[in-house]
Design a protein around this motif. Structure first.
Motif, mmCIF file in Angstrom:
data_model
loop_
_atom_site.group_PDB
_atom_site.id
_atom_site.type_symbol
_atom_site.label_atom_id
_atom_site.label_comp_id
_atom_site.label_asym_id
_atom_site.label_seq_id
_atom_site.Cartn_x
_atom_site.Cartn_y
_atom_site.Cartn_z
ATOM 1 N N GLN A 91 34.624 1.252 52.424
ATOM 2 C CA GLN A 91 35.401 1.904 51.377
ATOM 3 C C GLN A 91 34.943 3.327 51.145
ATOM 4 N N LYS A 92 33.638 3.541 51.223
ATOM 5 C CA LYS A 92 33.116 4.890 51.033
ATOM 6 C C LYS A 92 33.567 5.812 52.148
ATOM 7 N N GLU A 93 33.546 5.306 53.396
ATOM 8 C CA GLU A 93 33.913 6.134 54.537
ATOM 9 C C GLU A 93 35.391 6.482 54.538
ATOM 10 N N GLU A 94 36.235 5.484 54.251
ATOM 11 C CA GLU A 94 37.681 5.707 54.326
ATOM 12 C C GLU A 94 38.261 6.286 53.036
ATOM 13 N N GLY A 95 37.483 6.253 51.965
ATOM 14 C CA GLY A 95 37.987 6.778 50.694
ATOM 15 C C GLY A 95 38.447 5.661 49.776
ATOM 16 N N LEU A 96 37.949 5.657 48.543
ATOM 17 C CA LEU A 96 38.287 4.573 47.605
ATOM 18 C C LEU A 96 39.772 4.524 47.292
ATOM 19 N N HIS A 97 40.443 5.676 47.335
ATOM 20 C CA HIS A 97 41.863 5.710 46.994
ATOM 21 C C HIS A 97 42.715 4.917 47.978
ATOM 22 N N ASN A 98 42.161 4.571 49.129
ATOM 23 C CA ASN A 98 42.933 3.812 50.124
ATOM 24 C C ASN A 98 42.859 2.304 49.906
ATOM 25 N N PHE A 99 42.081 1.848 48.926
ATOM 26 C CA PHE A 99 41.879 0.417 48.762
ATOM 27 C C PHE A 99 42.482 -0.140 47.477
ATOM 28 N N GLY A 100 42.995 0.677 46.608
ATOM 29 C CA GLY A 100 43.621 0.194 45.386
ATOM 30 C C GLY A 100 45.027 -0.307 45.646
ATOM 31 N N ALA A 101 45.456 -1.302 44.844
ATOM 32 C CA ALA A 101 46.823 -1.802 44.983
ATOM 33 C C ALA A 101 47.837 -0.716 44.658
ATOM 34 N N MET A 102 47.492 0.128 43.694
ATOM 35 C CA MET A 102 48.314 1.270 43.316
ATOM 36 C C MET A 102 47.378 2.424 43.010
ATOM 37 N N ASP A 103 47.925 3.609 42.933
ATOM 38 C CA ASP A 103 47.113 4.779 42.586
ATOM 39 C C ASP A 103 46.510 4.610 41.196
ATOM 40 N N ASN A 104 45.259 5.024 41.051
ATOM 41 C CA ASN A 104 44.541 5.011 39.770
ATOM 42 C C ASN A 104 44.292 3.607 39.231
ATOM 43 N N MET A 105 44.335 2.608 40.073
ATOM 44 C CA MET A 105 44.036 1.241 39.651
ATOM 45 C C MET A 105 42.675 0.824 40.188
ATOM 46 N N ARG A 106 42.140 -0.271 39.604
ATOM 47 C CA ARG A 106 40.796 -0.716 39.953
ATOM 48 C C ARG A 106 40.669 -0.992 41.438
ATOM 49 N N VAL A 107 39.537 -0.549 42.015
ATOM 50 C CA VAL A 107 39.281 -0.736 43.436
ATOM 51 C C VAL A 107 38.286 -1.866 43.667
ATOM 52 N N ARG A 108 37.245 -1.909 42.849
ATOM 53 C CA ARG A 108 36.208 -2.918 43.040
ATOM 54 C C ARG A 108 36.735 -4.315 42.735
ATOM 55 N N VAL A 109 36.273 -5.290 43.472
ATOM 56 C CA VAL A 109 36.769 -6.662 43.372
ATOM 57 C C VAL A 109 36.133 -7.352 42.170
ATOM 58 N N LEU A 110 36.961 -8.032 41.380
ATOM 59 C CA LEU A 110 36.506 -8.721 40.189
ATOM 60 C C LEU A 110 36.253 -10.197 40.497
ATOM 61 N N PRO A 111 35.042 -10.712 40.232
ATOM 62 C CA PRO A 111 34.787 -12.140 40.471
ATOM 63 C C PRO A 111 35.536 -12.989 39.449
ATOM 64 N N VAL A 112 36.221 -14.003 39.919
ATOM 65 C CA VAL A 112 37.038 -14.839 39.032
ATOM 66 C C VAL A 112 36.869 -16.306 39.399
ATOM 67 N N VAL A 113 36.534 -17.136 38.395
ATOM 68 C CA VAL A 113 36.591 -18.585 38.542
ATOM 69 C C VAL A 113 38.005 -19.003 38.151
ATOM 70 N N GLY A 114 38.705 -19.678 39.040
ATOM 71 C CA GLY A 114 40.129 -19.939 38.849
ATOM 72 C C GLY A 114 40.489 -20.654 37.567
ATOM 73 N N THR A 115 39.557 -21.385 36.966
ATOM 74 C CA THR A 115 39.873 -22.142 35.756
ATOM 75 C C THR A 115 40.101 -21.240 34.543
ATOM 76 N N MET A 116 39.375 -20.146 34.441
ATOM 77 C CA MET A 116 39.487 -19.300 33.249
ATOM 78 C C MET A 116 40.860 -18.638 33.121
ATOM 79 N N PRO A 117 41.432 -18.023 34.173
ATOM 80 C CA PRO A 117 42.798 -17.500 34.044
ATOM 81 C C PRO A 117 43.811 -18.589 33.695
ATOM 82 N N ALA A 118 43.622 -19.781 34.261
ATOM 83 C CA ALA A 118 44.555 -20.873 33.962
ATOM 84 C C ALA A 118 44.483 -21.260 32.491
ATOM 85 N N ILE A 119 43.267 -21.371 31.945
ATOM 86 C CA ILE A 119 43.096 -21.729 30.538
ATOM 87 C C ILE A 119 43.722 -20.677 29.634
ATOM 88 N N MET A 120 43.480 -19.425 29.945
ATOM 89 C CA MET A 120 44.046 -18.350 29.131
ATOM 90 C C MET A 120 45.567 -18.296 29.241
#
Length: 493
Positions: free
Chosen positions: A336-365
């Protein structure tokens, strides 16, 4: 099948001849072999041929007879189309029978079935919310999301499967929900593969009500995980008086006992809620600067002060977890550093780093959002318990503060009490002493264990006057000084 059998039998005869050292075979050799005891080969040939012919005759139909199989298939197709177009009322009624029993006292099912709900964000949280709303009878659901199903989202998405990877989340969800209710009149699904931006020109008619009969949305579900977009949506709805139920961060958390419902200001230990509050204040200040208005009021009416949605859960209610984040964002890789962080976001100006998620918490919410939405739409809303449980030390301090204050009042006014003002009744409600002006100076009628009930259940951990939540110094005060300090006469301030 007939010619394959002939070739098989011919092959047997050929191998039989070669086993006796013959290099070729002809019809005269076959006759000679039949005369020497190989009649079973010809019998096999004739029997197989006859059986195949009989099978063909038995399974075929004369062209002059009606094609029963074709007619039956056509009839089944017509019936399936009819079911898809119009679900019989008795079937739909049975599908929703359990919900109807729950909302019978409020006659809520007709309102749920005629409601219009907008769900923005169809990831781990929003997909579960939309899924349950569809199962529960909501009549119209518009589902908005620009993103596609990925392999990593399969651990938390409500309905997506491996074959859905690469397809838009809105389309995938609409396809699966249509299988629950194929009747397009009883369940209208409106998938929108687009990102909400808050820009009318870019968003088009995304936020517009679906029909002339619907002046505005009955409810907007916010399941966005991007701060600017989330704040823009909440601000849009707050300015127009549209009810919003919003979900805060579900990543890096797993404890279901720490999920709460409250106003936006009361959310604690939630970085996303903090960022959204800051962004809303920024939008409000920018708006006031651009328009030159003061105090956020356009006409002197308190309803125009849209930033009050931060403190008013009747405008914006949020679902959040008070658990501290126990898993941090994934580190940025060398790639990501070599190619540029802007190339890895789903959209411009959106989060690039991956968020750890346990599948149960989004379901509960997501299910919590759906539960609150359904109960409000069905006219049977519940009142959430105060956001965060008060610790034992805090409860004890409040109780001691109350007892000390009441003791001081008693000592100050005791000298004014005469014999005729004394009350020696055995009833705790009336036992004690009264001053000439009627002030009660008897014992406190609660104990330390009652403090939690009074704070959480009665006052929801908020000041009765200002609505400010925990984080400030609170006290329990008697409302009516002519009555004892009992649960029905104590206010949190």
């Amino acid at each position: 099948e007939f010619f394959s059998s002939l070739l098989f039998i011919y092959n047997i005869i050929w191998k039989s001849a070669r086993s006796r050292g013959r290099q070729s075979i002809n019809i005269m050799t076959i006759k000679h072999d039949l005369g020497r005891g190989n009649a079973f080969v010809m019998g096999l040939l004739i029997g197989s041929t006859a059986a195949l012919l009989i099978h063909r005759l038995a399974t075929s139909r004369p062209s002059t007879l009606p094609n029963e199989k074709h007619d039956s298939a056509s009839l089944n197709d017509d019936q399936n189309n009819q079911i898809q177009q119009c679900l019989p009322p008795e079937i739909r009624s049975e599908m929703l029978s359990r919900n109807a029993l729950y909302f019978a006292s409020s006659n809520g099912m007709p309102r749920i079935e005629s409601s219009h709900v907008l769900v923005v964000g169809l990831g781990g949280v929003g997909s579960h919310t939309a899924h349950m709303l569809a199962r529960s009878g909501v009549g119209y659901i518009r589902m908005v999301d620009f993103d596609q199903v990925t392999l990593s989202s399969l651990n938390r998405h409500a309905v997506a499967t491996l074959k859905d990877v690469g397809l838009p989340k809105a389309i995938v969800l609409a396809h699966h929900l249509r299988e629950i209710c194929p009747d397009e009149e009883k369940l209208v699904l409106d998938p929108v593969v687009k990102m909400y931006t808050g820009d009318k020109e870019r968003d088009g008619s995304m936020m517009d009500p679906p029909s002339e009969r619907c002046q505005r949305w009955d409810l907007v579900i916010d399941a966005i995980d991007d701060v600017p977009t989330k704040a823009n949506l909440i601000a849009y709805c707050a300015k127009r008086g549209i009810r919003v139920i919003s979900c805060m961060g579900a990543g890096g958390k797993a404890d279901p006992t720490r999920v709460h419902i409250s106003d936006l200001r009361s959310a604690s230990k939630d970085p996303l809620a903090t960022s959204v509050r800051q962004k809303l204040r920024y939008l409000w200040k920018k708006e006031q600067k651009d328009t030159g208005e003061q105090n956020g009021k356009k006409s002197g009416d308190e309803s125009d002060y849209w930033l009050s949605c931060i403190d008013d859960d009747s405008k914006v209610a949020i679902v959040y977890s008070s658990e501290k984040v126990v898993a941090k964002l994934a580190q940025i890789t060398d790639e990501q550093k070599e190619e540029g962080l802007h190339n890895f976001g789903a959209m411009d100006n959106m989060r690039v780093r991956v968020l750890p998620v346990v599948g149960t918490m989004p379901a509960i919410m997501g299910q919590t959002l759906a539960a609150m939405a359904l109960c409000e739409l069905g006219g049977k809303p519940f009142r959430p318990v105060g956001a965060e449980r008060v610790g034992r030390n805090v409860r004890h301090k409040l109780y001691q503060h109350l007892c000390n204050r009441e003791k001081k009042i008693e000592q100050k006014l005791k000298s004014t009490v005469t014999d005729q003002n004394k009350n020696t009744s055995n009833d705790p409600e009336f036992r004690g002493q009264y001053t000439p002006d009627g002030t009660y100076i008897g014992p406190v009628q609660i104990d330390a264990d009652d403090v939690e009930y009074i704070m959480a259940e009665l006052w929801r951990n908020k000041c009765a006057v200002t609505g400010v939540g925990l984080g400030t110094v609170m006290s329990l005060v008697r409302w009516d000084r002519t009555r004892p300090a009992a649960p029905d006469n104590l206010v949190l301030m």
